[in-house]
Write an enzyme that holds these catalytic residues in place. Sequence first.
Site, PDB file in Angstrom:
ATOM      1  N   CYS A   1       5.441   9.764  -0.688  1.00  0.00           N
ATOM      2  CA  CYS A   1       4.486   9.697  -0.415  1.00  0.00           C
ATOM      3  C   CYS A   1       3.030  10.732  -0.359  1.00  0.00           C
ATOM      4  O   CYS A   1       2.174  10.511  -0.037  1.00  0.00           O
ATOM      5  CB  CYS A   1       4.318   9.484   1.544  1.00  0.00           C
ATOM      6  SG  CYS A   1       5.429   7.632   1.926  1.00  0.00           S
TER       7      CYS A   1
ATOM      8  N   ASP B   1       2.005   5.384  -1.450  1.00  0.00           N
ATOM      9  CA  ASP B   1       2.640   5.978  -2.945  1.00  0.00           C
ATOM     10  C   ASP B   1       3.607   5.523  -3.174  1.00  0.00           C
ATOM     11  O   ASP B   1       4.503   4.997  -2.773  1.00  0.00           O
ATOM     12  CB  ASP B   1       1.949   7.715  -2.799  1.00  0.00           C
ATOM     13  CG  ASP B   1       2.351   8.299  -4.239  1.00  0.00           C
ATOM     14  OD1 ASP B   1       2.724   7.515  -5.464  1.00  0.00           O
ATOM     15  OD2 ASP B   1       2.357   9.405  -3.821  1.00  0.00           O
TER      16      ASP B   1
ATOM     17  N   HIS C   1      13.926   4.040  -0.794  1.00  0.00           N
ATOM     18  CA  HIS C   1      15.087   3.658  -0.066  1.00  0.00           C
ATOM     19  C   HIS C   1      16.364   3.737  -0.223  1.00  0.00           C
ATOM     20  O   HIS C   1      17.328   3.459  -1.405  1.00  0.00           O
ATOM     21  CB  HIS C   1      14.368   1.986  -0.433  1.00  0.00           C
ATOM     22  CG  HIS C   1      13.162   1.811   0.255  1.00  0.00           C
ATOM     23  ND1 HIS C   1      13.006   2.112   1.359  1.00  0.00           N
ATOM     24  CD2 HIS C   1      12.038   0.506  -0.325  1.00  0.00           C
ATOM     25  CE1 HIS C   1      11.290   1.483   2.130  1.00  0.00           C
ATOM     26  NE2 HIS C   1      10.887   0.818   0.752  1.00  0.00           N
TER      27      HIS C   1
ATOM     28  N   THR D   1       8.401   5.853  -2.425  1.00  0.00           N
ATOM     29  CA  THR D   1       9.146   6.672  -1.535  1.00  0.00           C
ATOM     30  C   THR D   1      10.392   5.990  -2.134  1.00  0.00           C
ATOM     31  O   THR D   1      10.762   5.467  -2.896  1.00  0.00           O
ATOM     32  CB  THR D   1       8.756   5.507  -0.205  1.00  0.00           C
ATOM     33  OG1 THR D   1       9.383   5.804   0.953  1.00  0.00           O
ATOM     34  CG2 THR D   1       9.007   4.208  -0.130  1.00  0.00           C
TER      35      THR D   1
ATOM     36  N   GLY E   1       1.052  -0.817   0.166  1.00  0.00           N
ATOM     37  CA  GLY E   1       0.135   0.162   0.114  1.00  0.00           C
ATOM     38  C   GLY E   1       0.799   1.253   0.190  1.00  0.00           C
ATOM     39  O   GLY E   1       2.225   1.194   0.289  1.00  0.00           O
TER      40      GLY E   1
ATOM     41  N   GLY F   1       6.594  -3.053   5.064  1.00  0.00           N
ATOM     42  CA  GLY F   1       6.735  -2.535   6.037  1.00  0.00           C
ATOM     43  C   GLY F   1       7.768  -1.685   6.350  1.00  0.00           C
ATOM     44  O   GLY F   1       6.856  -0.600   5.986  1.00  0.00           O
ATOM     45  N   PHE F   2       8.522  -1.276   7.805  1.00  0.00           N
ATOM     46  CA  PHE F   2       9.110   0.128   7.438  1.00  0.00           C
ATOM     47  C   PHE F   2      10.319   0.656   6.986  1.00  0.00           C
ATOM     48  O   PHE F   2      10.948   0.132   6.977  1.00  0.00           O
ATOM     49  CB  PHE F   2       9.079   0.253   9.059  1.00  0.00           C
ATOM     50  CG  PHE F   2       9.876  -0.214  10.082  1.00  0.00           C
ATOM     51  CD1 PHE F   2      11.400   0.322  10.162  1.00  0.00           C
ATOM     52  CD2 PHE F   2       9.195  -1.232  10.195  1.00  0.00           C
ATOM     53  CE1 PHE F   2      11.739  -0.805  10.279  1.00  0.00           C
ATOM     54  CE2 PHE F   2      10.193  -2.615  11.158  1.00  0.00           C
ATOM     55  CZ  PHE F   2      11.861  -1.955  11.364  1.00  0.00           C
TER      56      PHE F   2
END
Length: 229
Positions: A191, A88, A92, A90, A86, A171-172
């Site tokens: 996001c 928009d 990493h 982001t 889920g 996850g995060f």
Amino acid sequence: MQKPEQQLSQKQLDAHYIGMLDYKEAWDLQKQYVKEIDKEERSETLLLLQHPPTYTLGTDRHPEHLLLNDAALQEQGIALYEIDRGGDITYHGPGQLVGYPLIYLDAAGLDLHGYLRNVEEVIIEWLSQYGIKGTRKQQYTGVWVGDEKITAIGVKFNRSRQRRGFITSHGFALNIKSGIASDGFSGIVPCGIQEFGVTSFNDITGDQMTVEEAAAQIAPIFKRHFGFV
């Protein structure tokens, strides 16, 4: 007969830090683990790692929130993936702790929103140990310090084929390194949120915490919040 809380305390979680891993490799690994956990062939797992510079577009994707064209992405060495979590878009990248909880959620008493709040609470508790007040914003998932986001959260609930429930994936992403906001977040509207910024643990504290150190501290907090040993 054991009480429910005693049974819960027996759950095992394989939580480990695996260092730098290509995003596609990590995504494929998650899919494999989800199938194995569903069949009870693998322990529930928390993968802790870093990615090379990568943008991911979730299922609520808005391509206009990517501010770089293909040539700029190639020049800057940033990979781009459209994925099944889920949220928009982001970023990493190195200096960010990414956590992928791959755990089974039984359908009985299932609270998917509660799962997200628990993931947030893990980060909020960790920050509090350093005197940092992590907060939530009602309309957004994630953890904030003031009006700057320090942790993005986006998950997928994979329906179990063997049991009544779901296995989580994705996850995060917790920002650790100083200056990470300008590393890759400057090339997107993170996001889809235009009115607030991005920060990191080291930017806030002036410390030089490493991602591996943060992983070692967060793993036991995660276990406790989710009832693992």
